[in-house]
Design an enzyme around this catalytic site. Structure first.
Site, short mmCIF file in Angstrom:
data_model
loop_
_atom_site.label_atom_id
_atom_site.label_comp_id
_atom_site.label_asym_id
_atom_site.label_seq_id
_atom_site.Cartn_x
_atom_site.Cartn_y
_atom_site.Cartn_z
CD GLN A 46 -4.76 3.92 4.59
OE1 GLN A 46 -5.25 2.92 5.10
NE2 GLN A 46 -3.71 3.84 3.79
CE LYS B 191 -5.58 -0.75 4.17
NZ LYS B 191 -4.86 0.25 4.96
CG ASP C 232 -2.53 -0.42 10.23
OD1 ASP C 232 -2.45 -1.14 9.22
OD2 ASP C 232 -3.05 0.72 10.22
N1 GUN Z 1 -0.53 3.94 4.67
C1 GUN Z 1 0.27 3.20 3.88
N2 GUN Z 1 0.29 1.92 4.30
C2 GUN Z 1 -0.53 1.85 5.36
C3 GUN Z 1 -0.93 0.79 6.22
O1 GUN Z 1 -0.52 -0.37 6.10
N3 GUN Z 1 -1.79 1.12 7.21
C4 GUN Z 1 -2.23 2.38 7.40
N4 GUN Z 1 -3.06 2.61 8.41
N5 GUN Z 1 -1.89 3.39 6.62
C5 GUN Z 1 -1.04 3.11 5.61
#
Ligand code: GUN
Length: 293
Positions: A96, A52, A119
């Site tokens: 995350q 990211k 998100d």
């Molecule tokens: N863990 C697995 N997929 C995601 C996601 O799309 N966002 C976040 N914050 N954590 C994750």
């Protein structure tokens, strides 16, 4: 069989985003700023967050990584979240997942300002999505919708079977595909671990979304001829022949299903890159205040 190349689509969208960011910069506008909060040292989470941050750099966004220790208290994490909510310079942020067991993920989710929830996990965004209103869509479902849209996959009136009912993939994609619109207008079955006969359900599917998290769970004999198969799984399986000691496989048995499907996403290089891309599209929307003022 058409390979739905998420990596290529992601590159295309990256180029589109670069142009948009350059235009914003030239006009003296606000450069999008994404913050990622990573708790602990989970290798998969570190790798996702790294992707990211790298994507931000490539398109010209500002990015900040906050790496908290595994033993941070819930209150300390809530303080970080409050600071991010208050910081006007931060357009959007993500925490995350998964979080360590001593932290209540839903409590953290509810503390996030929904206007910065790129998100799309906050109930405000989830609810608006279900109502068909504009919202930040969760990244993985949004990435899948982008693949279906850009490859012009006909979803209208099709029977779609989603396998897996998680809050971040299965449930939201089942809502998005059943909504009015393109892609959409599907008749959706949401199958899960308590479904009686998953094979029978899958054999009726024109479109399969596999989001179970079990390596190669869906076999060739569970798929109808001509189906479109979207594989959300990213599973590490041991492989002594690889330098890393593992290889990535999806939730579907790729080689078997490739013989029957009309189109499918590979792993890696399918849904994965599009997930990060969708987050970047949300971050731009946050910076330009496209959804909320
Ligand atoms: N863990 C697995 N997929 C995601 C996601 O799309 N966002 C976040 N914050 N954590 C994750």
């Amino acid at each position: 069989m058409l390979v739905l190349d998420g990596k290529k689509l992601s590159q295309d969208i990256k180029e589109e985003l670069k142009v948009k960011v350059d235009l914003i910069k030239a006009a003296g506008g606000k450069v999008p700023h994404l913050v990622a909060v990573l708790v602990g040292e989970n290798p998969a989470s570190k790798s996702y967050v790294g992707n990211k941050i790298r994507f931000c750099e490539e398109v010209g966004y500002k990015s900040t990584l906050i790496n908290a220790s595994e033993d941070i208290s819930e209150d300390e994490l809530l303080t970080i979240i409050q600071d991010l909510n208050d910081d006007e310079e931060v357009d959007g942020y993500i925490v995350q997942l998964p979080l360590p067991k001593h932290i209540d993920e839903m409590k953290i989710n509810l503390a996030i300002d929904y206007r910065k929830d790129v998100d799309g996990f906050h109930p405000m965004n989830f609810g608006r999505m279900a109502e068909g209103m504009s919202s930040y869509l969760p990244a993985t479902p949004a990435g899948i919708m982008e693949i279906l849209d850009r490859y012009d996959i006909d979803t209208d009136g099709k029977h779609c079977v989603v396998v897996g009912r998680s809050n971040i993939v299965g449930t939201p994609i089942s809502i998005l595909l059943s909504r009015k619109g393109r892609p959409g207008n599907c008749t959706v079955t949401l199958a899960h671990s308590r479904t009686k006969d998953i094979k029978a359900e899958l054999l009726r599917a024109d479109i399969i979304i596999a989001a179970i998290g079990i390596p190669e769970f869906i076999k060739g004999d569970m798929v109808k001829e001509g189906a479109v198969v979207i594989d959300v799984g990213i599973n590490r399986v041991e492989d002594a022949s690889k330098k890393s000691g593992y290889r990535l496989v999806g939730d579907v048995a790729y080689d078997e299903i490739a013989e029957k499907a009309s189109a499918m996403t590979p792993v890696p290089g399918g849904v994965g890159p599009m997930t990060v891309t969708a987050l970047m599209l949300n971050t731009l929307k946050a910076a330009t205040k496209e959804i909320y003022l």
